[in-house]
Design a protein around this motif. Sequence first.
Motif, PDB file in Angstrom:
ATOM      1  N   ILE A 159       0.842  -1.189   0.000  1.00  0.00           N
ATOM      2  CA  ILE A 159       0.000   0.000   0.000  1.00  0.00           C
ATOM      3  C   ILE A 159       0.882   1.246   0.000  1.00  0.00           C
ATOM      4  CG2 ILE A 159      -1.783   1.259   1.285  1.00  0.00           C
ATOM      5  CD1 ILE A 159      -2.620  -1.587   2.347  1.00  0.00           C
ATOM      6  N   THR A 160       1.893   1.232   0.856  1.00  0.00           N
ATOM      7  CA  THR A 160       2.918   2.274   0.868  1.00  0.00           C
ATOM      8  C   THR A 160       4.261   1.564   0.961  1.00  0.00           C
ATOM      9  OG1 THR A 160       3.081   2.527   3.277  1.00  0.00           O
ATOM     10  CG2 THR A 160       1.356   3.821   2.156  1.00  0.00           C
ATOM     11  N   LYS A 161       5.326   2.322   1.082  1.00  0.00           N
ATOM     12  CA  LYS A 161       6.658   1.729   1.190  1.00  0.00           C
ATOM     13  C   LYS A 161       6.782   0.840   2.428  1.00  0.00           C
ATOM     14  CE  LYS A 161      11.511   3.015   0.872  1.00  0.00           C
ATOM     15  NZ  LYS A 161      12.479   4.099   0.747  1.00  0.00           N
ATOM     16  N   ARG A 162       6.066   1.163   3.502  1.00  0.00           N
ATOM     17  CA  ARG A 162       6.179   0.422   4.760  1.00  0.00           C
ATOM     18  C   ARG A 162       4.928  -0.340   5.175  1.00  0.00           C
ATOM     19  NH1 ARG A 162      10.869   1.733   7.360  1.00  0.00           N
ATOM     20  NH2 ARG A 162      11.855   3.667   6.705  1.00  0.00           N
ATOM     21  N   ILE A 163       3.855  -0.230   4.420  1.00  0.00           N
ATOM     22  CA  ILE A 163       2.602  -0.892   4.771  1.00  0.00           C
ATOM     23  C   ILE A 163       2.164  -1.770   3.606  1.00  0.00           C
ATOM     24  CG2 ILE A 163       0.170  -0.564   5.361  1.00  0.00           C
ATOM     25  CD1 ILE A 163       0.952   2.140   6.580  1.00  0.00           C
ATOM     26  N   SER A 164       1.749  -3.008   3.933  1.00  0.00           N
ATOM     27  CA  SER A 164       1.230  -3.904   2.910  1.00  0.00           C
ATOM     28  C   SER A 164       0.062  -4.696   3.471  1.00  0.00           C
ATOM     29  CB  SER A 164       2.323  -4.852   2.410  1.00  0.00           C
ATOM     30  OG  SER A 164       2.709  -5.736   3.429  1.00  0.00           O
ATOM     31  N   PHE A 165      -0.753  -5.203   2.579  1.00  0.00           N
ATOM     32  CA  PHE A 165      -1.850  -6.089   2.939  1.00  0.00           C
ATOM     33  C   PHE A 165      -1.409  -7.494   2.565  1.00  0.00           C
ATOM     34  CE2 PHE A 165      -5.696  -8.451   1.813  1.00  0.00           C
ATOM     35  CZ  PHE A 165      -6.371  -8.374   3.015  1.00  0.00           C
ATOM     36  N   ASN A 166      -1.363  -8.397   3.558  1.00  0.00           N
ATOM     37  CA  ASN A 166      -0.950  -9.780   3.352  1.00  0.00           C
ATOM     38  C   ASN A 166      -2.101 -10.703   3.716  1.00  0.00           C
ATOM     39  OD1 ASN A 166       2.028  -9.338   2.884  1.00  0.00           O
ATOM     40  ND2 ASN A 166       1.756  -8.367   4.867  1.00  0.00           N
ATOM     41  N   ALA A 167      -2.285 -11.762   2.947  1.00  0.00           N
ATOM     42  CA  ALA A 167      -3.340 -12.725   3.236  1.00  0.00           C
ATOM     43  C   ALA A 167      -2.892 -14.106   2.790  1.00  0.00           C
ATOM     44  CB  ALA A 167      -4.629 -12.335   2.526  1.00  0.00           C
ATOM     45  N   GLU A 168      -3.397 -15.127   3.515  1.00  0.00           N
ATOM     46  CA  GLU A 168      -3.160 -16.502   3.106  1.00  0.00           C
ATOM     47  C   GLU A 168      -4.369 -17.336   3.503  1.00  0.00           C
ATOM     48  OE1 GLU A 168       0.390 -17.898   5.074  1.00  0.00           O
ATOM     49  OE2 GLU A 168      -0.706 -18.459   6.855  1.00  0.00           O
ATOM     50  N   TYR A 169      -4.580 -18.417   2.763  1.00  0.00           N
ATOM     51  CA  TYR A 169      -5.693 -19.319   3.040  1.00  0.00           C
ATOM     52  C   TYR A 169      -5.269 -20.725   2.665  1.00  0.00           C
ATOM     53  CZ  TYR A 169     -10.236 -21.551   2.940  1.00  0.00           C
ATOM     54  OH  TYR A 169     -11.280 -22.398   3.181  1.00  0.00           O
ATOM     55  N   TYR A 170      -5.587 -21.692   3.512  1.00  0.00           N
ATOM     56  CA  TYR A 170      -5.295 -23.096   3.235  1.00  0.00           C
ATOM     57  C   TYR A 170      -6.589 -23.887   3.126  1.00  0.00           C
ATOM     58  CZ  TYR A 170      -0.286 -22.900   3.880  1.00  0.00           C
ATOM     59  OH  TYR A 170       1.040 -22.635   3.714  1.00  0.00           O
ATOM     60  N   TYR A 171      -6.596 -24.831   2.205  1.00  0.00           N
ATOM     61  CA  TYR A 171      -7.719 -25.719   2.018  1.00  0.00           C
ATOM     62  C   TYR A 171      -7.208 -27.143   2.141  1.00  0.00           C
ATOM     63  CZ  TYR A 171     -11.404 -28.352  -0.321  1.00  0.00           C
ATOM     64  OH  TYR A 171     -12.364 -29.267  -0.616  1.00  0.00           O
ATOM     65  N   GLN A 172      -7.804 -27.909   3.056  1.00  0.00           N
ATOM     66  CA  GLN A 172      -7.430 -29.321   3.216  1.00  0.00           C
ATOM     67  C   GLN A 172      -8.109 -30.115   2.125  1.00  0.00           C
ATOM     68  OE1 GLN A 172      -7.789 -30.978   7.158  1.00  0.00           O
ATOM     69  NE2 GLN A 172      -7.933 -33.042   6.339  1.00  0.00           N
ATOM     70  N   LEU A 173      -7.328 -30.835   1.352  1.00  0.00           N
ATOM     71  CA  LEU A 173      -7.851 -31.623   0.249  1.00  0.00           C
ATOM     72  C   LEU A 173      -8.546 -32.876   0.788  1.00  0.00           C
ATOM     73  CD1 LEU A 173      -4.792 -31.266  -2.125  1.00  0.00           C
ATOM     74  CD2 LEU A 173      -6.960 -30.039  -2.256  1.00  0.00           C
TER      75      LEU A 173
END
Length: 175
Positions: A159-173
């Motif tokens: 978003i800026t030099k020092r701020i970011s939006f991070n996301a993760e998601y796991y799906y069990q098969l």
Amino acid sequence: TIETLGKGVLDVRFSHRFGTINDGAYQFFGLDNATTRIGFDYGITNYLMAGIGRSDFQKTFDAFFKIKLLRNSTGKRNMPVTVSYVPTIAVRTLHWEDPSRKNYFSSRLAYTQQLIIARKFSANTSLQIMPTFIHRNIAPLATDPNDIWAIGIGGRQKITKRISFNAEYYYQLPG
């Protein structure tokens, strides 16, 4: 992440992972059932690192290494993705639920194998996919599988030099 530490770099991490948000206000939206981990990661080379740590979840100690197999690049050696391989071993040190029965140290062990495949689309945007295999020598319940396959997806948008939006998601098969 696919990133490895630089050669000779020691990284000490205190991680705090929140519980699920959908437990509502009673669990303070995930804050009441959070877990913490302290870890020590070391860059052996610029493409290989190793680490050890301890989490309060089931009083678990873990060790891993991460090796960068391919590196995202353009030019003569055009490589569209970066690929890292991360094998992990973990040992749960909780007291045995039934100390009167024969318990084995190997029953405390679990292993994870993970490929992290990532692409940086721009200086601000990157995505990754993480096929993951987990083997537990002893599953919590007799009906639970010892082997689990999962697929994860994650991303980062600066978003800026020092701020970011991070996301993760796991799906069990299924399986």
